[in-house]
Structure formats: structure tokens, C-alpha cells
Design an enzyme around this catalytic site. Structure first.
Site, PDB file in Angstrom:
ATOM      1  N   HIS A 169      10.391 -69.864 101.044  1.00  0.00           N
ATOM      2  CA  HIS A 169       9.484 -70.796 101.140  1.00  0.00           C
ATOM      3  C   HIS A 169       8.318 -70.730 100.442  1.00  0.00           C
ATOM      4  O   HIS A 169       7.416 -71.758 100.319  1.00  0.00           O
ATOM      5  CB  HIS A 169       8.969 -70.724 102.619  1.00  0.00           C
ATOM      6  CG  HIS A 169      10.153 -71.067 103.757  1.00  0.00           C
ATOM      7  ND1 HIS A 169      10.975 -72.193 103.648  1.00  0.00           N
ATOM      8  CD2 HIS A 169      10.357 -70.484 104.666  1.00  0.00           C
ATOM      9  CE1 HIS A 169      11.958 -72.265 104.631  1.00  0.00           C
ATOM     10  NE2 HIS A 169      11.664 -71.058 105.236  1.00  0.00           N
ATOM     11  N   ASP A 204      20.304 -69.488 104.223  1.00  0.00           N
ATOM     12  CA  ASP A 204      19.261 -69.456 105.302  1.00  0.00           C
ATOM     13  C   ASP A 204      19.458 -70.672 106.062  1.00  0.00           C
ATOM     14  O   ASP A 204      19.774 -71.840 105.498  1.00  0.00           O
ATOM     15  CB  ASP A 204      17.896 -69.055 104.741  1.00  0.00           C
ATOM     16  CG  ASP A 204      16.986 -68.746 105.711  1.00  0.00           C
ATOM     17  OD1 ASP A 204      16.644 -67.713 106.048  1.00  0.00           O
ATOM     18  OD2 ASP A 204      16.357 -69.663 106.292  1.00  0.00           O
ATOM     19  N   HIS A 206      16.951 -72.382 107.115  1.00  0.00           N
ATOM     20  CA  HIS A 206      15.998 -73.321 106.792  1.00  0.00           C
ATOM     21  C   HIS A 206      16.140 -73.776 105.316  1.00  0.00           C
ATOM     22  O   HIS A 206      16.623 -72.726 104.360  1.00  0.00           O
ATOM     23  CB  HIS A 206      14.612 -72.548 106.741  1.00  0.00           C
ATOM     24  CG  HIS A 206      14.067 -72.207 107.995  1.00  0.00           C
ATOM     25  ND1 HIS A 206      14.526 -71.076 108.825  1.00  0.00           N
ATOM     26  CD2 HIS A 206      13.335 -73.046 109.190  1.00  0.00           C
ATOM     27  CE1 HIS A 206      13.990 -70.940 109.905  1.00  0.00           C
ATOM     28  NE2 HIS A 206      13.337 -72.017 109.989  1.00  0.00           N
ATOM     29  N   ASP A 293      18.900 -66.617 110.378  1.00  0.00           N
ATOM     30  CA  ASP A 293      18.526 -67.245 111.420  1.00  0.00           C
ATOM     31  C   ASP A 293      19.250 -68.520 111.857  1.00  0.00           C
ATOM     32  O   ASP A 293      18.934 -69.330 112.770  1.00  0.00           O
ATOM     33  CB  ASP A 293      17.011 -67.742 111.166  1.00  0.00           C
ATOM     34  CG  ASP A 293      16.874 -68.160 109.627  1.00  0.00           C
ATOM     35  OD1 ASP A 293      18.035 -68.440 108.915  1.00  0.00           O
ATOM     36  OD2 ASP A 293      15.852 -68.062 109.188  1.00  0.00           O
TER      37      ASP A 293
END
Ligand SMILES: [Zn+2]
Length: 352
Positions: A169, A204, A206, A293
């Protein structure tokens, strides 16, 4: 397989995470790294200490003003003198700037020298506190990615970077989502310097918004991300299918957002789609941004993968037969991420 980590990456120990108006215990705990380390040990994979190579590899993807800020902010915060207010235990923003730059376009350095202004400018949310040891931890986490990239350059095979804190990120000049320095982008850039044609595949849960943004205007680095639909999930503002790159990068970014609740079959279908795009692009090497995640019981998951999914992801990525740097990203259920990594490596190594 070579793997890298240093205990200095455990020094970052965030105390605060503002979520829904409440200060919560952060989820990026140092114990995550212990769990991954133990899983590697069970597979007989020893961890090597990365060499301290300073800021140079970070400067290949991050702006110098941003790195200066990260390196010095905590000490300056402790010295802040604001009448009637004692600064908190960690650096956190109390404003958000009204401009964040266009995708793929470098921002100018923060126009104000004020630490409060720069904190708002360079830290985009309240999940990225800077504590006394954050800089050292994130610098060394990046060195772990560099060491894995160098090992892959040497062997032509695969290496694992136990990066914690995570990185995907982090933009060129902005921290967000527990990430400060983009380890995956640094590894990709390092391989690019040798190979000239690279891909980053982010699995991931995200969207890898920082990685996308760093390479958004480039046609020599393909970025592919499969993730939960961002319209209701972090990072919210990017990760949509229509984002395909700009300028020379047009057509070299692929987002595969998935409906919340997606299970193994749906996720693996997206991985297959991403793998097909990678085969078509034919990169010389790959960075895999690997997160856990997406596991059904992860505290921040909206997907429904079981542990078996990671073996299948490993098989698919391994079958690409590319020199591969595996960079650890998210995954916050400490009891699950060790078995998830073990399953991934089992599948990956079987397919080589
Ligand atoms: Zn994540």
C-alpha cells in the site's frame, strides 16, 4: 529456497490504529513474523540476515523527500513544542491534504516544512503510526526484499522475503494501510535493472494500490492484482477493473476485483486469469506479493478462502516457471499464516 529476515524488523511495534473512530490495538503485530519464521523452520528453510544496503535501493522507487520524512519524523515529533499540547507517543496525522497527485505522476515535495503538514502529506491514514524504531524496521524489511531479489538474480530460481512491515500500500511518497516502504516494488525495480521486463502479481486480499501507482505509467513492468472488491474494502479509491495504466503504461495494469465472500474456486479462477496475462506479457522475472488476509477467519477478511487455497495458488505461480521473488504482504490471523505459508510453499515447490 533461500529466505531472508532480520530481527530488526520486529522493532516496529505500533500502539495505535484508529478504526471507526476508535483507537484499537494494531493488527500488524511482531508475532506475525514469528509465526512465519516457525513455518519456514518446519520446512527446513533457514533464514539469512539481509545486508544493510542503506537507502539507495529504496530511492529507486520512493522520493527522497518522503524517505527524509520517514527517517527523521519521530525525533522531530519528540521535539515539537506546541503550547498546551504534549505530542502523542507516535507520529500520526491530524489532517489530510486536499491533493494527492494524479496516478502515475510524481508529486512535488510537501510545500510546507511544518512537521504537522508533512505528516498529513506523507501519511494517508491512521493505520501507519511512526514510533521510535519504525524507520529502522521498515528500512530493514526493504533490505530483506532486496536480498531476496539479489538471490534470485544470482540463482535464476526463487527466494522468499519475510517482509514485515508489509509494503504494497506504500506509494512513491505516501504511507498507508500498515505499509511505509513498498518492498515488492523495490524487488521488482531491482530485477528490472537486470532484466528490463518485469511483472508483479499481487494475491493479497487488498488491492496493491501503492505498487500499481508506482508502475502505472510504465509499459515495462506489468502489475496484476487480485483482491476483494474495493468499493466496500480498503483501499476503496483504487483497485477497479477499469484502471489499466496511463501513457506508456496503458494496458499494463490489470485489476481483478472479487465479490466479497468469494471462495477458493472464485479466487483461483482470478489467479488463473492473472497467470494468463502474465504468460502473454512474458516477463523475465516475477515478484509475487503474497498475503494471507484472504483466509476466511482472518480478523479483517471479507473473502472465504480455506488453507488449501494457498497450496493451489502456489502451484499456479510455481507453474509459471519464472525467477520469482516471493514478498510477504498481509495476513493477520497469527495462528493461520504459518500453515498458509507452508501450504503455499508446498504447492510452489512441487510445481517447479
Ligand atoms: Zn492485505
Amino acid at each position: 529456497m533461500k529466505a531472508f529476515f532480520t530481527d530488526e524488523q520486529l522493532l516496529h511495534d505500533p500502539q495505535q490504529f484508529m478504526r471507526l473512530g476508535r483507537i484499537c490495538k494494531p493488527t500488524d503485530l511482531p508475532s506475525r513474523a514469528h509465526a512465519l519464521r516457525d513455518a519456514l523452520a518446519l520446512r527446513g528453510i533457514a533464514l539469512a540476515e539481509p545486508r544493510d544496503c542503506g537507502r539507495a535501493p529504496l530511492e529507486a522507487v520512493h522520493s527522497a523527500d518522503y524517505l527524509d520524512y520517514l527517517e527523521t519524523a519521530y525525533a522531530l515529533w519528540r521535539e515539537l513544542e506546541v503550547p498546551g499540547v504534549e505530542p502523542g507517543i507516535e507520529v500520526l496525522p491530524n489532517l489530510s491534504p486536499y491533493y494527492n497527485g494524479a496516478p502515475g505522476v510524481a508529486r512535488a515535495p510537501c510545500p510546507s516544512p511544518s512537521l504537522v503538514a508533512r505528516t498529513g502529506y506523507y501519511i494517508s491514514d491512521l493505520s501507519c503510526p511512526l514510533g521510535p524504531h519504525t524507520w529502522r524496521s521498515i528500512l530493514r524489511s526493504a533490505h530483506t526484499a532486496v536480498a531476496a531479489a539479489d538471490a534470485v538474480l544470482e540463482s535464476g530460481d526463487a527466494a522468499y522475503a519475510l517482509c514485515r512491515p508489509s509494503g504494497h500500500h506504500a506509494h512513491r511518497d505516501r504511507a498507508g494501510g500498515f505499509c511505509y516502504i513498498n518492498n515488492s516494488a523495490i524487488a521488482a525495480q531491482r530485477l528490472w535493472e537486470r532484466h528490463g521486463r518485469m511483472a508483479v502479481f499481487d494475491v493479497d486480499a487488498h488491492h496493491g494500490d501503492g505498487t500499481q501507482n508506482i508502475f502505472y505509467a510504465r509499459g515495462d513492468v506489468l502489475t496484476v492484482s487480485t483482491h476483494a472488491d474495493p468499493s466496500g474494502y480498503y483501499p476503496f479509491y483504487t483497485g477497479y477493473a477499469h484502471e489499466r495504466g496511463v501513457g506508456a503504461g496503458e494496458g499494463f495494469n490489470l485489476n481483478l476485483p472479487l465479490a466479497h465472500g468469494a471462495d477458493n474456486a472464485v479466487f483461483l479462477q482470478a489467479v488463473d486469469q492473472g497467470a494468463a496475462a502474465l504468460r502473454e506479457f512474458a516477463p523475465k522475472a516475477l515478484v509475487l506479493a503474497l498475503g494471507f488476509d484472504s483466509y476466511k477467519d482472518d480478523p479483517i477478511s471479507v473473502l472465504k478462502l480455506d488453507l488449501d487455497a494457498y497450496r493451489h495458488i502456489g502451484e499456479r505461480v510455481g507453474a509459471l516457471k519464472l525467477p520469482t521473488v516471493i514478498v510477504q504482504e498481509g495476513g493477520y490471523m497469527v495462528e493461520a499464516i504459518g500453515p498458509a505459508l507452508d501450504n503455499f510453499l508446498r504447492g510452489f515447490q512441487a510445481a517447479r
